[in-house]
Design an enzyme around this catalytic site. Structure first.
Site, PDB file in Angstrom:
ATOM      1  N   ASN A   9      31.125  72.182  19.030  1.00 55.09           N
ATOM      2  CA  ASN A   9      31.382  71.591  17.706  1.00 55.09           C
ATOM      3  C   ASN A   9      31.835  72.712  16.767  1.00 55.09           C
ATOM      4  O   ASN A   9      31.011  73.520  16.334  1.00 55.09           O
ATOM      5  CB  ASN A   9      30.089  70.933  17.200  1.00 55.09           C
ATOM      6  N   TRP A  10      33.118  72.730  16.478  1.00 54.74           N
ATOM      7  CA  TRP A  10      33.655  73.813  15.631  1.00 54.74           C
ATOM      8  C   TRP A  10      33.371  73.586  14.146  1.00 54.74           C
ATOM      9  O   TRP A  10      33.629  74.461  13.330  1.00 54.74           O
ATOM     10  CB  TRP A  10      35.163  73.939  15.837  1.00 54.74           C
ATOM     11  N   LYS A  11      32.893  72.398  13.801  1.00 54.11           N
ATOM     12  CA  LYS A  11      32.651  72.075  12.376  1.00 54.11           C
ATOM     13  C   LYS A  11      33.918  72.383  11.576  1.00 54.11           C
ATOM     14  O   LYS A  11      35.015  72.179  12.079  1.00 54.11           O
ATOM     15  CB  LYS A  11      31.432  72.837  11.863  1.00 54.11           C
ATOM     16  N   HIS A  91      25.734  63.544  13.063  1.00 55.96           N
ATOM     17  CA  HIS A  91      25.330  64.955  12.970  1.00 55.96           C
ATOM     18  C   HIS A  91      24.495  65.147  11.699  1.00 55.96           C
ATOM     19  O   HIS A  91      24.785  64.560  10.662  1.00 55.96           O
ATOM     20  CB  HIS A  91      26.568  65.854  12.944  1.00 55.96           C
ATOM     21  N   GLU A  93      24.412  67.420   9.596  1.00 52.79           N
ATOM     22  CA  GLU A  93      25.163  67.885   8.412  1.00 52.79           C
ATOM     23  C   GLU A  93      25.814  66.708   7.686  1.00 52.79           C
ATOM     24  O   GLU A  93      25.902  66.698   6.464  1.00 52.79           O
ATOM     25  CB  GLU A  93      26.202  68.942   8.830  1.00 52.79           C
ATOM     26  N   GLU A 160      19.129  67.546  18.317  1.00 51.50           N
ATOM     27  CA  GLU A 160      19.455  68.727  17.526  1.00 51.50           C
ATOM     28  C   GLU A 160      18.410  68.919  16.419  1.00 51.50           C
ATOM     29  O   GLU A 160      18.571  68.385  15.307  1.00 51.50           O
ATOM     30  CB  GLU A 160      20.835  68.565  16.886  1.00 51.50           C
ATOM     31  N   GLY A 166      22.263  76.481  13.585  1.00 51.43           N
ATOM     32  CA  GLY A 166      22.880  77.582  12.847  1.00 51.43           C
ATOM     33  C   GLY A 166      21.894  78.621  12.344  1.00 51.43           C
ATOM     34  O   GLY A 166      22.238  79.456  11.507  1.00 51.43           O
ATOM     35  N   SER A 204      21.552  76.471  18.046  1.00 50.65           N
ATOM     36  CA  SER A 204      21.591  77.901  18.358  1.00 50.65           C
ATOM     37  C   SER A 204      21.636  78.196  19.862  1.00 50.65           C
ATOM     38  O   SER A 204      21.048  79.169  20.343  1.00 50.65           O
ATOM     39  CB  SER A 204      20.416  78.629  17.701  1.00 50.65           C
ATOM     40  N   GLY A 225      27.352  74.796  18.526  1.00 53.81           N
ATOM     41  CA  GLY A 225      28.087  75.046  17.292  1.00 53.81           C
ATOM     42  C   GLY A 225      28.687  76.438  17.290  1.00 53.81           C
ATOM     43  O   GLY A 225      29.719  76.696  17.912  1.00 53.81           O
ATOM     44  N   GLY A 226      28.021  77.372  16.613  1.00 55.32           N
ATOM     45  CA  GLY A 226      28.547  78.727  16.401  1.00 55.32           C
ATOM     46  C   GLY A 226      29.094  79.399  17.652  1.00 55.32           C
ATOM     47  O   GLY A 226      30.182  79.986  17.619  1.00 55.32           O
TER      48      GLY A 226
HETATM   49  C1  PEP Z   1      25.544  71.958  15.763  1.00 58.72           C
HETATM   50  O1  PEP Z   1      25.703  71.994  14.572  1.00 58.72           O
HETATM   51  O2  PEP Z   1      25.839  70.946  16.412  1.00 58.72           O
HETATM   52  C2  PEP Z   1      24.980  73.136  16.405  1.00 58.72           C
HETATM   53  C3  PEP Z   1      24.327  72.961  17.510  1.00 58.72           C
HETATM   54  O3  PEP Z   1      25.157  74.342  15.773  1.00 58.72           O
HETATM   55  P1  PEP Z   1      24.655  75.782  16.268  1.00 58.72           P
HETATM   56  O4  PEP Z   1      24.886  75.887  17.761  1.00 58.72           O
HETATM   57  O5  PEP Z   1      25.485  76.764  15.505  1.00 58.72           O
HETATM   58  O6  PEP Z   1      23.204  75.862  15.955  1.00 58.72           O
END
Ligand code: PEP
Length: 247
Positions: A9-11, A91, A93, A160, A166, A204, A225-226
């Site tokens: 997920n590049w957001k 999600h 966010e 999640e 993050g 993470s 994500g990241g």
């Molecule tokens: C996400 O937002 O879906 C996510 C898992 O982010 P991160 O891996 O950066 O925690």
């Protein structure tokens, strides 16, 4: 379940230059048992149409409407036209930043699914909820609010925990596995095909902790994500998924 899923997920990150660099640096051997896909910002879907190693595409969200006067929205059929097979829905966010309700998420899930996308439904508790020992109740409630007997057979659920997104603080394999067992139990009670819905962990995930998570009996993959912004990290996570199937 003999398949693993790694969805990046590049957001709201990236650029055309980054897509190009990512595409050139992807380096994992494709496997029929591991689904790897990226959810870039929607404007970059076209630029991502030819990612190597069979890397698929997912939308980060879609409208609850099929089409019409909904400025700024992207429909499920548009995502399909750009090659998406999956769409991330609910999600945290979007639940927080855009006040998306369970009702809206349920409507999006129905629309996406009838258009032919596989929804990746996100659930997860806040730190305050976990500290109060209510994480299981809250996650069960999130599932019940969106899913029912009529829910699509083709579905992925991503656990999640908000405190892990993050933050660099990952749920331990034991915490992830325990919550996935709860989710499996709830899905089996709620939907006809709940026993076979793949369960992804997100929060993470990185190349160092991915294998420990993938080795958990109730973890079928990761929403990343990241670490998915870097092709080398993403590739290593895909490789960890493959290795966990080969053990
Ligand atoms: C996400 O937002 O879906 C996510 C898992 O982010 P991160 O891996 O950066 O925690």
């Amino acid at each position: 379940m003999n398949k693993r899923y790694v969805i990046g997920n590049w957001k709201m990150h990236g650029s055309l230059a980054m897509v190009d660099a990512f595409s050139r640096a992807l380096a994992y051997a494709p496997s029929p048992d591991v689904v790897a896909a990226i959810a870039p910002p929607h404007p970059y879907l076209g630029a991502c149409s030819d990612l190597p190693h069979g890397c698929g595409l997912a939308g980060q969200d879609c409208s609850a409407h099929d089409n019409g006067a909904h400025t700024g929205e992207v429909s499920a059929s548009m995502l399909i036209e750009w090659g998406c097979g999956w769409v991330i829905l609910g999600h945290s966010e979007r639940r927080t930043d855009l006040a998306e309700s369970d009702q809206l998420i349920a409507a999006k899930l129905a629309t996406a699914s009838s258009a032919g996308l596989i929804p990746v439904l996100c659930v997860g508790e806040s730190l305050a909820v976990r500290d109060a020992g209510r994480e299981e109740t809250v996650v069960r409630e999130q599932l019940r609010a969106v899913l029912s007997e009529q829910s699509p057979a083709s579905l992925l659920v991503a656990y999640e925990p908000i405190w892990a997104i993050g933050t660099g603080v990952t749920a331990s394999p034991e915490q992830a596995n325990a919550m996935h067992a709860v989710i499996r139990d709830e899905l089996t009670a709620l939907t006809e095909d709940g026993a076979s819905v793949p369960l992804l962990y997100g929060g993470s995930v990185n190349p160092d902790n991915a294998r420990g998570l993938f080795d958990c009996p109730h973890v079928d993959g990761a929403l990343v994500g990241g670490a998915s912004l870097d092709a080398t990290s993403f590739s290593k996570i895909v490789e960890a998924a493959q290795a966990s199937l080969e053990k």
